[in-house]
Design an enzyme around this catalytic site. Structure first.
Site, PDB file in Angstrom:
ATOM      1  N   ALA A  65       0.848  -1.192   0.000  1.00  0.00           N
ATOM      2  CA  ALA A  65       0.000   0.000   0.000  1.00  0.00           C
ATOM      3  C   ALA A  65       0.885   1.244   0.000  1.00  0.00           C
ATOM      4  O   ALA A  65       2.098   1.153   0.175  1.00  0.00           O
ATOM      5  CB  ALA A  65      -0.888  -0.020   1.233  1.00  0.00           C
ATOM      6  N   GLY A 104      -0.516  -4.928   1.303  1.00  0.00           N
ATOM      7  CA  GLY A 104      -1.760  -4.843   0.533  1.00  0.00           C
ATOM      8  C   GLY A 104      -1.692  -5.617  -0.776  1.00  0.00           C
ATOM      9  O   GLY A 104      -2.716  -6.121  -1.261  1.00  0.00           O
ATOM     10  N   GLU A 107      -2.434  -9.042   0.112  1.00  0.00           N
ATOM     11  CA  GLU A 107      -3.825  -9.178   0.562  1.00  0.00           C
ATOM     12  C   GLU A 107      -4.817  -9.203  -0.600  1.00  0.00           C
ATOM     13  O   GLU A 107      -5.822  -9.906  -0.548  1.00  0.00           O
ATOM     14  CB  GLU A 107      -4.150  -8.052   1.551  1.00  0.00           C
ATOM     15  CG  GLU A 107      -3.395  -8.231   2.864  1.00  0.00           C
ATOM     16  CD  GLU A 107      -3.532  -7.048   3.799  1.00  0.00           C
ATOM     17  OE1 GLU A 107      -2.973  -5.983   3.479  1.00  0.00           O
ATOM     18  OE2 GLU A 107      -4.214  -7.179   4.831  1.00  0.00           O
ATOM     19  N   GLU A 127       3.836  -5.599   8.079  1.00  0.00           N
ATOM     20  CA  GLU A 127       3.168  -4.483   8.754  1.00  0.00           C
ATOM     21  C   GLU A 127       3.634  -4.214  10.181  1.00  0.00           C
ATOM     22  O   GLU A 127       3.740  -3.061  10.588  1.00  0.00           O
ATOM     23  CB  GLU A 127       1.647  -4.697   8.753  1.00  0.00           C
ATOM     24  CG  GLU A 127       0.969  -4.381   7.436  1.00  0.00           C
ATOM     25  CD  GLU A 127       1.034  -5.514   6.420  1.00  0.00           C
ATOM     26  OE1 GLU A 127       1.759  -6.503   6.671  1.00  0.00           O
ATOM     27  OE2 GLU A 127       0.379  -5.423   5.384  1.00  0.00           O
ATOM     28  N   ASP A 326      46.373  -2.445  -2.002  1.00  0.00           N
ATOM     29  CA  ASP A 326      46.976  -2.419  -0.669  1.00  0.00           C
ATOM     30  C   ASP A 326      48.471  -2.140  -0.827  1.00  0.00           C
ATOM     31  O   ASP A 326      49.014  -2.199  -1.937  1.00  0.00           O
ATOM     32  CB  ASP A 326      46.736  -3.726   0.087  1.00  0.00           C
ATOM     33  CG  ASP A 326      46.762  -3.514   1.594  1.00  0.00           C
ATOM     34  OD1 ASP A 326      45.673  -3.435   2.204  1.00  0.00           O
ATOM     35  OD2 ASP A 326      47.868  -3.402   2.162  1.00  0.00           O
ATOM     36  N   GLU A 385      43.949   4.580  10.326  1.00  0.00           N
ATOM     37  CA  GLU A 385      43.487   5.915  10.717  1.00  0.00           C
ATOM     38  C   GLU A 385      44.683   6.781  11.137  1.00  0.00           C
ATOM     39  O   GLU A 385      44.988   6.903  12.332  1.00  0.00           O
ATOM     40  CB  GLU A 385      42.478   5.747  11.872  1.00  0.00           C
ATOM     41  CG  GLU A 385      41.742   7.009  12.258  1.00  0.00           C
ATOM     42  CD  GLU A 385      40.628   7.371  11.298  1.00  0.00           C
ATOM     43  OE1 GLU A 385      40.679   6.968  10.117  1.00  0.00           O
ATOM     44  OE2 GLU A 385      39.714   8.084  11.726  1.00  0.00           O
ATOM     45  N   LYS A 390      47.217   9.231   5.392  1.00  0.00           N
ATOM     46  CA  LYS A 390      46.105   9.554   4.493  1.00  0.00           C
ATOM     47  C   LYS A 390      46.488  10.712   3.566  1.00  0.00           C
ATOM     48  O   LYS A 390      46.158  10.703   2.376  1.00  0.00           O
ATOM     49  CB  LYS A 390      44.845   9.884   5.298  1.00  0.00           C
ATOM     50  CG  LYS A 390      44.358   8.674   6.090  1.00  0.00           C
ATOM     51  CD  LYS A 390      42.885   8.650   6.362  1.00  0.00           C
ATOM     52  CE  LYS A 390      42.529   7.526   7.321  1.00  0.00           C
ATOM     53  NZ  LYS A 390      41.648   6.507   6.879  1.00  0.00           N
TER      54      LYS A 390
END
Ligand SMILES: NC(=O)c1ccc[n+]([C@@H]2O[C@H](COP(=O)([O-])OP(=O)(O)OC[C@H]3O[C@@H](n4cnc5c(N)ncnc54)[C@H](O)[C@@H]3O)[C@@H](O)[C@H]2O)c1
Length: 707
Positions: A65, A104, A107, A127, A326, A385, A390
């Site tokens: 629905a 729905g 259904e 639902e 890598d 990190e 980086k």
């Protein structure tokens, strides 16, 4: 689209085909219902029709629905009359399904007389995850087809089933190989040839053996266990029970009454909010329109570790070729072997065919050479990190990457602007913050710097879709949205552990409230060392509190790293993730508390919830006032999609409005008075809104459209 183009009737000699085409996923909205009604009315008065076939064009049969209608006037009665009209037709009605048939959509199929489907079709009643129950006859018709017990299994588990299971349960009559439309027409003709007429679900009886009092009691227990603090699944049990004593029409009316009550519940409002918040998060004002030549066709990932491997899998799953680079052969081989194992476990669990595994692996190319990244449209860095490392990598990328490539980092804690500054193209640099395991967790924080260009943001927001991620845009700050809010939440949990609360008490209180996993169990899963390293590396970011995250530090110093070595806040037996209370851990924590002079005492569940949740909500308000998040609902998405915050509570900002900002402010002041202002200063926006008698929703409405 006009109604006529959405629902049409085609004739195939004595048969009438009702064909629906409402892209993208054939949602049953007002237009579809109007079209289906018009069609059934025509069929009722056409004596030349001997059989009816209902089917949908496009990627799927009705997917459900229109959730957008939830907030409007109830539509259940309209559904009821419409589906009844199909069920009441005086000629056989066959429904032919494909794709994902939910809510729905499922259904309406139950109201048809015979059900067939293409291989691979899935059926479900999800639902209760939206805080409601099936409201278009599912609770009344399905038990007549498969019994009350199996109906409740489907509704309470909220998990879809495949065609095998559907046939075994008995609501699917046949699987049609090849062309669905042609096969379904042949099926209908065969019914007619065998003089098989109408077969109305509503006229069937529920098998009494499937509906014992014990079964209903067991289902209630299951509903309580699976959904603590929630009501929808319990309502479903009640309404299916009603089906065993009421004739269809009365049962349907009872279903309507109860589903409408559910829609008014906080549980449903929270879940519906979470659903729409995800859609809204994709809408970023001020971005250029999507351009076909900007879609990502090739990708690269740097760092074949935990995150890099998971990210590479996301690309391969999306059918996008990806190069995984890598620094050294050993790291690369380890990474590729882990990827292979991840796919193999999917094959072993029947989630992926061996052939598809090979296809996906073929899309992932390992490399040690930056030259191989030249033609990538997006490059995501996921190495250790470390800022210097980086920056060194981004310098290399700047030299090698194509002129239009997006350069992304998966950093959790580093300042992306500083990373971008080493390149000659900071406008192309952006954060793509995946969560672990990256191939599973849906959240993607997209982190923009002041210099990131709208085009770059657009490319990454659009890329989230094939990667099957839920993107949320954030600005740079320490921890971005999610981890920044985590800080106070986890801090208090750890502090209470030092005050004598057991890890089990903290975690089970949070889980009963609705968190997917208690925070201390999360630390055990992620690795205690990970948190400790982050806190050591970022000491300058945190308040000068000698007790800060000391529970983690104490366990770490005692060699307890969490699940990876079988001991953290809990103890684990090898190969088993079940948490076992461990007196040794408690002793380590008590010893640390003694060193720090922290008194031991008891904690109520209410205190645990307040101390964990209030700092989290308060930080969300700060994030909002600083403009780190575009809107409150984006914060809700981060926490529901990435941190296990219960969807039925809407997310932290929705929840703050639900409990009321004055309650939050009063709570912050209470703990400020008890333990000082270092951790408990209320956000300026919180104070301001309480003074004005306003809420977050009202503040946003007043502020106008997101800039
Ligand atoms: N693990 C998490 O839960 C998580 C979640 C979100 C974000 N992150 C972030 O993701 C990044 C990676 O984290 P991880 O947990 O995957 O780390 P990891 O240690 O598992 O993997 C890092 C990988 O990078 C490789 N590497 C190191 N230097 C390199 C270089 N110069 N060139 C190419 N490759 C190099 C290593 O060999 C290793 O394979 C970090 O920035 C981290 O903060 C981690």
């Amino acid at each position: 689209m006009s109604i006529a183009s959405i629902v049409r009737i085609e004739r195939d000699a004595e048969l009438a085909l009702v064909i629906v085409n409402n892209p993208p996923v054939n949602t049953i909205d007002a237009k579809v219902r109007a079209g289906l009604l018009e069609a059934v009315q025509q069929l009722q008065s056409d004596a030349s029709v001997r059989g009816v076939l209902l089917l949908c064009e496009g990627s799927t049969f009705f997917s459900g629905a229109d959730i957008g209608e939830f907030n409007g006037p109830p539509k259940e009665e309209e559904y009821r009359l419409l589906f009844n009209a199909y069920e009441s037709l005086k000629v056989p009605v066959v429904v032919a399904m494909h794709g994902t048939v939910l809510g729905g959509g499922f259904e309406i199929a139950l109201a048809c007389h015979y059900r067939v489907a293409a291989p691979g079709t899935r059926f479900g009643l999800p639902e209760v995850t939206l805080g409601i129950i099936p409201g278009a006859g599912g609770t009344q018709r399905l038990p007549r087809l498969i019994g009350a017990e199996q109906t409740l299994e489907l509704i309470v588990s909220a998990r879809p089933v495949d065609t095998n299971k559907a046939q075994e349960l008995g609501f699917l009559d046949a699987v049609i190989e090849g062309d669905l439309r042609a096969g379904a027409i042949a099926y209908l003709r065969e019914l007619l040839a065998k003089s098989k007429g109408v077969r109305r679900t509503g006229e069937m009886q529920i098998a009494p053996s499937s509906a014992s009092a014990e079964m209903f009691a067991q289902m209630e227990n299951k509903a309580r266990k699976l959904y603590p603090n929630r009501n929808a699944a319990l309502v479903a049990v009640d309404v299916v029970r009603a089906a065993t004593r009421l004739p269809l029409q009365e049962g349907l009316e009872y279903e309507t009454k109860r589903v409408n009550e559910c829609k008014e519940s906080a549980e449903s409002k929270g879940a519906v909010h979470a659903f729409f918040a995800e859609r809204e998060a994709r809408r970023i004002p001020g971005l250029p329109p999507a351009k076909a030549d900007k879609t990502v066709k090739r990708a690269a990932v740097i760092g074949a570790g935990t995150m890099g491997g998971g990210i590479a899998i996301c690309f391969a799953n999306a059918g996008i070729p990806v190069t995984l680079l890598d620094a050294a052969q050993a790291g690369l081989e380890r990474g590729l072997a882990t990827i292979d194992r991840t796919y193999q476990s999917m094959v072993d669990r029947g989630r992926l065919s061996a052939e598809d595994k090979q296809k996906r692996l073929a899309l992932i190319k390992g490399s040690l050479d930056y030259e191989d990244l030249r033609d990538a449209d997006v490059i995501i860095e996921a190495v250790f990190e470390n800022m210097d490392l980086k920056r060194e990598i981004f310098r290399k990328l700047d030299a090698i990457a194509g002129p239009d490539a997006v350069l992304a980092t998966n950093t959790s804690t580093l300042d992306i602007a500083q990373i971008a500054a080493v390149t000659r193209r900071p406008q192309d640099v952006i954060g793509m913050h995946f969560f672990s395991p990256a191939n599973v967790m849906p959240l993607l924080e997209v982190v923009r710097t002041e210099r990131t260009s709208p085009t770059t943001i657009r490319t990454v927001m659009d890329l989230a879709k094939p990667l099957r991620k839920t993107p949320v845009l954030a600005k740079v700050c320490y921890g971005f949205i999610g981890n920044r809010m985590m800080e106070g939440y986890a801090r208090e949990a750890e502090r209470m552990v030092l005050e004598g609360a057991t890890p089990r008490l903290i975690d089970s209180t949070l889980e009963e409230w609705g968190m997917a996993m208690g925070i201390l169990a999360v630390f055990d899963m992620a690795g205690i060392d990970i948190g400790v390293n982050v806190h050591i590396a970022n000491k300058h970011q945190f308040p000068p509190d000698p007790t800060y995250y000391q529970a983690d530090f104490a366990l770490h110093e005692a060699g307890r790293l969490g699940q990876k070595n079988g001991k953290g806040y809990y103890r684990y037996e090898s190969g088993n993730r079940s948490r076992i209370d461990d007196p040794e851990a408690l002793e380590i924590l008590r010893a640390r508390a003694r060193q720090l002079g922290i008194e031991q005492r008891e904690h109520s569940k209410q205190e645990i919830l307040e101390r964990c949740l209030y700092p989290l909500l308060n930080e969300g308000l700060r994030i909002l006032e600083e403009g780190i998040a575009l809107r409150a609902s984006d914060i809700d998405v981060v926490w529901t999609a990435g941190y296990g915050f219960p969807r039925f509570r809407g997310g932290p900002m929705f929840y703050a409005d639900t409990i009321g900002l004055p309650v939050l402010l009063e709570g912050m002041r209470k703990y400020e008075a008890l333990s000082g202002p270092m951790h408990w200063q209320p956000a300026k926006l919180l104070v301001q809104l309480v003074e004005q008698g306003s809420s977050i929703v009202q503040w946003e409405a007043k502020r106008g459209a997101v800039q």
